[in-house]
Structure formats: structure tokens, C-alpha cells
Design an enzyme around this catalytic site. Structure first.
Site, PDB file in Angstrom:
ATOM      1  N   ASP A 214      43.706  33.084  34.508  1.00  0.00           N
ATOM      2  CA  ASP A 214      43.854  33.673  35.829  1.00  0.00           C
ATOM      3  C   ASP A 214      44.646  32.724  36.746  1.00  0.00           C
ATOM      4  OD1 ASP A 214      42.771  35.964  37.439  1.00  0.00           O
ATOM      5  OD2 ASP A 214      41.949  34.339  38.661  1.00  0.00           O
ATOM      6  N   GLU A 287      48.626  34.044  33.816  1.00  0.00           N
ATOM      7  CA  GLU A 287      48.967  34.989  34.878  1.00  0.00           C
ATOM      8  C   GLU A 287      49.799  34.225  35.893  1.00  0.00           C
ATOM      9  OE1 GLU A 287      47.104  37.821  38.372  1.00  0.00           O
ATOM     10  OE2 GLU A 287      46.224  35.876  37.952  1.00  0.00           O
TER      11      GLU A 287
HETATM   12  C1  GLC Z   1      43.884  37.332  39.593  1.00  0.00           C
HETATM   13  C2  GLC Z   1      43.167  38.528  39.048  1.00  0.00           C
HETATM   14  C3  GLC Z   1      42.635  39.329  40.208  1.00  0.00           C
HETATM   15  C4  GLC Z   1      41.658  38.473  40.968  1.00  0.00           C
HETATM   16  C5  GLC Z   1      42.328  37.175  41.402  1.00  0.00           C
HETATM   17  C6  GLC Z   1      41.312  36.191  41.874  1.00  0.00           C
HETATM   18  O1  GLC Z   1      45.015  37.672  40.292  1.00  0.00           O
HETATM   19  O2  GLC Z   1      44.006  39.268  38.217  1.00  0.00           O
HETATM   20  O3  GLC Z   1      42.038  40.524  39.802  1.00  0.00           O
HETATM   21  O4  GLC Z   1      41.175  39.168  42.082  1.00  0.00           O
HETATM   22  O5  GLC Z   1      43.009  36.565  40.354  1.00  0.00           O
HETATM   23  O6  GLC Z   1      40.557  35.727  40.794  1.00  0.00           O
END
Ligand code: GLC
Length: 557
Positions: A214, A287
Site C-alpha cells: 500500500d 501501489e
Molecule cells: C491505498 C489504498 C486505499 C487506502 C489508502 C490508505 O491508497 O488503496 O484504499 O484508503 O491506501 O491506506
């Protein structure tokens, strides 16, 4: 380019990843929220669909302020989703069916209920005092204000408001890039790193096939906590986080060191299924929302050895849906990829409006063909294979904290998180007939569900199954090169070129991303698939006519 540059030896290169948002996939205990047993029950569907790996959004114990992205224990399962035994059973069943399992890991922040944070906020002397990012109030200016109002700098939370919250007990601020219930961990602290790597090993020891990390690009912040420059084009209607440019709290160069460490944790492990064939057998996905030149740095200095295997490429989501713009993205990305790096593309996820709502139902078919014929690992989002669209959420139905904090700014992510549609029965088979799903079902579920679409020869689901089968069947499609990426009016075209063994087929992909019929040149070949699922097997050559939103996959020769 030499063929060896395209060599794909790992499952995460040749395979297709399918994201499951566990709250919304399949509920087995009737609480209206999906669970791990539900995923296990639906593995045959995923095998039948033809994907290779399932990435599961967080199911760890959580305070659920951000539905699992606020973890209270990195090595457990929240009772809402089941037990650790349920997870082990899911993993064993998936592997028995040839499916990989990728976990979503949340290293940037924990929940404020995590014992680490509870201890860290307990005093300025406790051993974990520096596990999070604590900071004194800014010095008082001439307009003297109390300390709790003097935030240390101008950094903003991604979910609205300042990224700092005052803690009465410690008389300091703590940083949270997201909700105040999600304090950011201090990645400059070696103890934090060790604790997170130990948690990763807990799951790797159990046999998981990798992690989706994440917000990987946010892990490290400027050590001097300098103010970000104001965003000169902020217009007030945008989200708070856009008020400033994220110069000092995102994409810091030291992040690369952490990515390399994470990769080393994974690379110490061998394959979970089948024989080792060199390289990474467990995958590190990041991500990362960054422009392409910055994104590709996350492959590391030597991609075979160091960075993320797949830094998620979200540019098909973020780019205008037009042939010239998409052609540009593909060409730039290919040109920027470092030697030894493997490309990837994402079309949807739990944070983005649904594909079918972004570009329309017809174009979503062309998008499916694009995703599944490009060079690079595709990641698809549950329900996109049914053409699921955003669901209308009434104000009293809002669950997403991002929407609650900044209502009306288009933040809400509930619309793309609605329950999976399985059958033409009450609650679409997502949960028991007498239960209430945690989010409303999409209208039209009575006919647009997986069972019903399986029976309709031209449905979206059938299109996905055919595309996935072709990608699996043809080396050229999952491992070959890509060439001649061009826009011809509204038509995006590219070729996939087989490895030089003389036996593989080359393909021409033609996608009309416009609304009008278009006619383009095409070398001689046989239509293998059209997104409208008509006209397969016909010979083409010279010129072909393509409907708006239609795509053709042509075997050349
Ligand atoms: C990332 C996740 C999202 C979440 C954020 C905070 O972007 O994909 O869903 O709210 O991180 O953890």
C-alpha cells in the site's frame, strides 16, 4: 531488441492478477460483509475465468475506520473475515487449483488502535516513542495561538484536512497521511523496519505468493519536515491534499532503500508451487501513483535484483480515453522501462470509479482487450469482467471515510465497492437472502450476474474468458514483444511479436476508442476475436472497418 529482453519466466510475468475486495466478494456467514470462506468458495470461478493470481485487499484485524487499511495486528485475521485457519485453508485450496495468493500489506501506517501506537503515544520516554512521526507544535508566531493549533507544517491528509493531529497526552502532533486513525509509521527507525519485515515473513512462511504494498511511494518523509510549496493551480474545488505539491512527503529518494530491503525479504523465499526457475518466485508489487519517469525508478537499480517486481502502472486509468493519448502512454512506458524490468497495467481498483462508468459499457469491452493483449502483467478488479458500473450511493448509505470527510468532492469510493453479482437470486448470491449487504447491489443484477452472463454467448464475461484463454494459450500474447504502437484517428493499434522460434503467431490489435465507425489498414490475417464476439474466423487484409468501441485481435499471416 534482443529476445532475451522479453524473456518471461515467472508466473507474475506471464499471469493475470485479479483483485478481490474481500468485504464485497462473497459472504458466507450472513453479516452482509464478505469473508475468507467466501473467497475459498469462489476459487473455481476464478479458475474458470482464467486468471492466475488473486490479490486480496486487507483482512487483518482492523479498527475498520478505512475498512482494513487501518491494521491493528499485521499477523492475524479480523473476525469479520474469519480466522487464520480460514486463511490457511484458502491458501491451500488456491494452490491446489494452481492459483497464487497475493496479500495487501499496509506498511505506511497502522491503526491508532494498534498496540504499537497505543504504546508510542503513552509517553515521551517509552521504547516505541519514535515508532511514529511525532513533532512538537510550531513555535508561536505574533498571532499567538495555542499549541494544538500550531501544526508543524502544511502537509495535508489524503482524506482531507491537515496531516497532523494533536495528542493531548504527549503534547505533540503525530503525522497521518490518511485518517487521524491511521498514524504514519516512522520508516527511518530500524526497529519499525524490522517489525514490518518480520510480519511479512509471517505470511511468507505460511506460503503467500507476494504482497501488494500500500502507498509504497509515501513511506519516507523529509527528515526536516519542510513545508510543501503551494499548488499554484489549486482551485478550492479540489481535494484538500491538492492545496500543496507533495515535494517533501512523497517519493523521497530514501524510499528506494526500503523497497530494496522489502525485495530482499521476498527473494529469500523459494517458490510456493512448482519448481524454481530462477529469479523472483514471490512478487513485490507497489501501489505507486506517479508520472511514468518517476514510477519506473521503483524497479530499482537492477530490476532483476532490487526494486519492486511490479510497480503498479495506473496510467491507463489516469489517461484520457483516446487513441493518441493511450498510444503515447504505452510508447513512453516501454521506452522508459529499465533493462530487465517487466511492464504491467491496471484498469481498475477499489479506489477508482469503475471502468464501465469511466468510459462506458462499449468502450469497457475495448479496454478489456487492451489490458489483456498489452505486453506486461494485467491486473483486473473484481466485477469488471461483468461490466459492473458504479453504484449510486445515497447520503445515508455512505460508508467511505474519504467521502465523509470531504463530502461532494467526488472522493467517495463506495460506488466501486458494491457486492459481486453471482446469480439471479436474492442479494445476487453475495450474501444470504435475508441479510443486508454492507453496500447496495448494482441495479440490473437480476440479469447482469456471473451465472446469467455465462449463459449469454456475447456477454462481457464470455469476452473476458476468451481473452484470458487466448492470452494463456499464446506465448506471443503473454511474453512476446510489442511493436508499432500507433494511433490512426480514433483507432489504437499495435502488434504483438512472437519470440524468434519460428512457431509463434504474431498478432495485430486494433481498438476503436472513438464513437464512430473507422476504417484502417491492416496486414493479412484471421480475426481471432472481436470484442462484440461476432466475426471470428473471418479473413481480413487491406482495410478493416471497426465499430466505435470495438476491438479486433487478428492473427497475422
Ligand atoms: C491505498 C489504498 C486505499 C487506502 C489508502 C490508505 O491508497 O488503496 O484504499 O484508503 O491506501 O491506506
Amino acid at each position: 531488441m534482443a529476445d532475451s529482453e522479453f524473456a518471461a519466466t515467472q508466473w507474475w510475468q506471464t499471469g493475470v492478477i485479479y483483485q478481490v475486495y474481500p468485504r464485497s466478494f462473497q459472504d458466507t456467514d450472513g453479516d452482509g460483509v464478505g469473508d475468507l470462506r467466501g473467497i475459498t468458495a469462489r476459487l473455481d470461478y476464478l479458475v474458470g475465468l482464467g486468471v492466475d493470481a488473486v490479490w486480496i485487499s486487507p483482512f487483518y484485524p482492523s479498527s475498520m475506520a478505512d475498512f482494513g487499511y487501518d491494521v491493528t495486528d499485521y499477523t492475524g485475521v479480523d473476525p469479520l473475515f474469519g480466522t487464520l485457519e480460514d486463511f490457511d485453508a484458502l491458501l491451500a485450496a488456491a494452490h491446489a487449483k494452481g492459483l497464487r495468493v497475493i496479500l495487501d500489506f499496509v506498511p505506511n501506517h497502522s491503526s491508532d488502535q494498534h498496540p504499537w501506537f497505543v504504546e508510542s503515544r503513552s509517553s515521551r520516554e517509552c521504547p516505541k516513542r519514535d515508532w511514529y512521526l511525532w513533532h512538537d507544535a510550531a513555535p508561536p508566531g505574533e498571532d499567538w495561538r495555542p499549541a494544538p493549533e500550531r501544526v508543524p507544517n502544511n502537509w495535508m491528509s489524503h482524506f482531507g484536512g491537515p496531516a497532523w493531529t494533536w495528542d493531548e497526552g504527549k503534547q505533540q502532533f503525530y503525522l497521518h497521511s490518511f485518517l487521524k486513525e491511521q498514524p504514519d509509521l516512522n520508516w527511518r527507525n530500524p526497529e519499525v523496519r524490522a517489525a514490518i519485515y518480520a510480519a511479512m515473513r509471517f505470511w511468507l512462511d505460511r506460503g503467500v505468493d507476494g504482497f501488494r504494498m500500500d502507498v509504497l511511494w509515501l513511506l519516507i518523509k523529509d527528515e526536516f519536515f519542510r513545508d510543501n510549496p503551494p499548488n499554484p493551480v489549486y482551485d478550492g474545488a479540489q481535494h484538500d491534499v491538492k492545496r500543496v505539491l507533495p515535494v517533501h512527503n512523497a517519493d523521497q529518494s530514501e524510499t528506494q532503500e526500503i523497497v530494496a530491503e522489502m525485495r530482499a525479504v521476498l527473494d529469500a523465499y523459494g517458490p510456493t508451487m512448482g519448481a524454481a526457475n530462477g529469479g523472483s518466485s514471490r512478487v513485490l508489487i507497489g501501489e505507486i501513483y506517479l508520472p511514468l519517469p518517476k514510477l519506473v525508478r521503483y524497479y530499482g537499480a537492477v530490476p532483476q535484483l532490487s526494486g519492486a517486481n511490479l510497480p503498479f502502472n495506473f496510467h491507463l486509468i489516469q489517461t484520457r480515453w483516446a487513441a493518441d493519448a493511450i498510444a503515447d502512454v504505452i510508447r513512453s512506458y516501454e521506452a522508459l522501462l529499465p533493462a530487465g524490468a517487466w511492464p504491467n497495467y491496471v484498469l481498475g481498483n477499489h479506489d477508482q470509479p469503475r471502468l464501465a462508468s469511466r468510459i462506458g459499457a462499449q468502450q469497457a469491452r475495448a479496454a478489456a482487450m487492451l489490458l489483456l493483449t498489452l505486453r506486461g502483467t494485467p491486473t483486473m478488479y473484481y466485477g469488471d469482467e461483468l461490466g459492473m458500473a458504479d453504484v449510486a450511493i445515497a447520503p445515508e448509505q455512505v460508508r467511505d471515510p474519504a467521502e465523509k470527510n470531504e463530502p461532494g468532492k467526488g472522493r467517495g469510493r463506495d460506488p466501486e465497492r458494491s457486492p459481486m453479482l453471482w446469480v439471479s437470486a436474492p442479494n445476487a448470491g453475495f450474501t444470504r437472502p435475508d441479510a443486508t449487504p454492507w453496500l447496495p447491489l448494482e441495479k440490473g443484477w437480476e440479469t447482469e450476474n456471473a451465472a446469467a452472463q455465462s449463459q449469454r454467448p456475447k456477454s462481457m464475461l464470455v469476452l473476458y474468458r476468451k481473452l484470458l484463454a487466448l492470452r494463456r494459450q499464446h506465448d506471443t500474447l503473454h511474453s512476446g514483444a510489442i511493436a508499432d504502437v500507433e494511433a490512426e484517428g480514433s483507432v489504437l493499434r499495435f502488434r504483438r511479436v512472437g519470440l524468434a522460434d519460428g512457431e509463434s503467431t504474431d498478432f495485430q490489435v486494433l481498438l476503436n476508442l472513438g464513437m464512430e465507425v473507422a476504417t484502417v489498414k491492416c496486414a493479412a490475417g484471421t480475426v481471432v476475436l472481436t470484442t462484440l464476439l461476432d466475426g471470428e474466423g473471418s479473413r481480413v487484409g487491406g482495410a478493416v472497418t471497426i465499430e466505435g468501441g470495438e476491438g479486433l485481435l487478428i492473427a497475422l499471416g
